[in-house]
Design an enzyme around this catalytic site. Structure first.
Site: not given
Ligand code: ATP
Length: 310
Positions: A10-11, A218, A246, A285
């Site tokens: 996506n853009q 977490r 991702d 990231a």
């Molecule tokens: P998104 O949809 O925002 O891309 P997601 O909901 O699919 O993310 P998350 O569970 O939020 O996935 O994050 C994936 C992994 O990234 C987590 O297991 C953690 O290791 C890391 N992560 C996410 N948020 C943080 C944070 N605030 N600080 C440190 N690590 C994080």
């Protein structure tokens, strides 16, 4: 060792706002960035920057200017785009609002991502070479299914069931093809149809070889048969969590490819190591704005892991 990502591209148009507007509300953004996105492309970029494996992306862009730009960005990252089709019409677009607490709200317009339900012969040959096939659900589930049945007998299929709604609709057929199901907490609850995480984990884990549930800051839970590991997140000053999942998935896939192991030889320790690498990359990231732009290099990830081990 190769990772083939079949997915969306996506853009992204990312607006920084004080708070995400509610229904009927308008808010003014303080900044706007246009960047490459789409779960599939983001994960391909993350897998590639992790090093250790060649990465190919299979998907579709539109016949617009955005499509050319998106293709070019993947090439610059060293990703094989021979499986990236161009279809008549607009490329996929995502409109992302990020608020002051780094939360986001996203509207995706699928565009070219919705065009194909089967692989082209060229895409089929590419998928057959994968040691790790990585898919998500911003493309038709039939295309995911086609890719899963095209992969080699010893190749992993990692499905990041995001968004979860298409998975709920097609779960039985899709689940049978999955080695590792990767979901965030929200997706785990949605797919399991429960509102308690532990019940969701107990209900999903037996259906797949392995389950990974990411839990934002977490960390994540890895379940493989009777084995289970809790993988903590790395501490980070988050400014934009878009693409954290991702980044985690792409780096996780690259780590599995680099391990040289096959799905029949999986254990929780292997998956926990891959999840730790994914967590380190995602922690970097989230300190940066955007999705693909925010994905760190292998050297940055190694430096973070080294600092954490001191
Ligand atoms: P998104 O949809 O925002 O891309 P997601 O909901 O699919 O993310 P998350 O569970 O939020 O996935 O994050 C994936 C992994 O990234 C987590 O297991 C953690 O290791 C890391 N992560 C996410 N948020 C943080 C944070 N605030 N600080 C440190 N690590 C994080």
């Amino acid at each position: 060792m190769s990772v083939v990502v079949v997915g969306s591209i996506n853009q992204d148009v990312v607006a920084r706002v004080n708070r995400i507007p509610g229904p009927g509300e308008t808010v003014l953004a303080s900044a706007m960035v246009r960047t490459g996105g789409g779960k599939g492309a983001n994960q391909a970029v993350a897998a590639r920057r992790a090093g250790g494996a060649s990465v190919a992306f299979v998907g579709s862009v539109g016949s617009d200017q955005e499509g050319e730009g998106l293709r070019h960005a993947l090439v610059v990252d060293g990703i094989d785009v021979s499986g990236l089709s161009q279809v008549e019409g607009p490329s996929g677009m995502a409109f992302i609002s990020v608020d002051d607490s780094a939360d986001n709200a996203i509207v995706v317009v699928p565009g070219a991502n919705a065009a194909a339900t089967t692989l082209t012969p060229e895409q089929r040959s590419l998928v057959a070479t994968a040691s790790v096939l990585l898919t998500q659900l911003e493309i038709p589930t039939d295309l995911v299914q086609d890719a899963a049945s095209t992969r080699g007998a010893q190749a992993w299929h990692l499905l990041n069931a995001a968004p979860s709604a298409p998975f709920v609709a097609a779960s039985a057929a899709l689940l049978a093809s999955v080695d590792v199901l990767i979901v965030n907490q929200h997706e785990a609850l949605d797919i399991a149809g429960v509102n308690d995480l532990e019940t969701a984990v107990m209900s999903l884990a037996p259906s797949v070889r392995a389950l990974v549930v990411t839990l934002g800051r977490r960390g994540s839970i890895v379940v493989c048969g009777e084995e289970r590991a809790d993988v903590p997140a790395f501490a980070a000053d988050a400014v934009d969590t878009t693409g954290a999942g991702d980044t985690f998935c792409g780096v996780f896939a690259a780590a599995l490819a680099a391990s040289g192991r096959v799905p029949g030889d999986v254990d929780a320790a292997l998956l926990a190591d891959a999840a730790r690498a994914g967590a380190a990359a995602a922690a970097i990231a989230v300190t940066r704005t955007g999705a693909q732009d925010a994905v760190p290099s292998a050297a940055e990830v190694a430096a973070l892991i080294e600092r954490a081990n001191e």
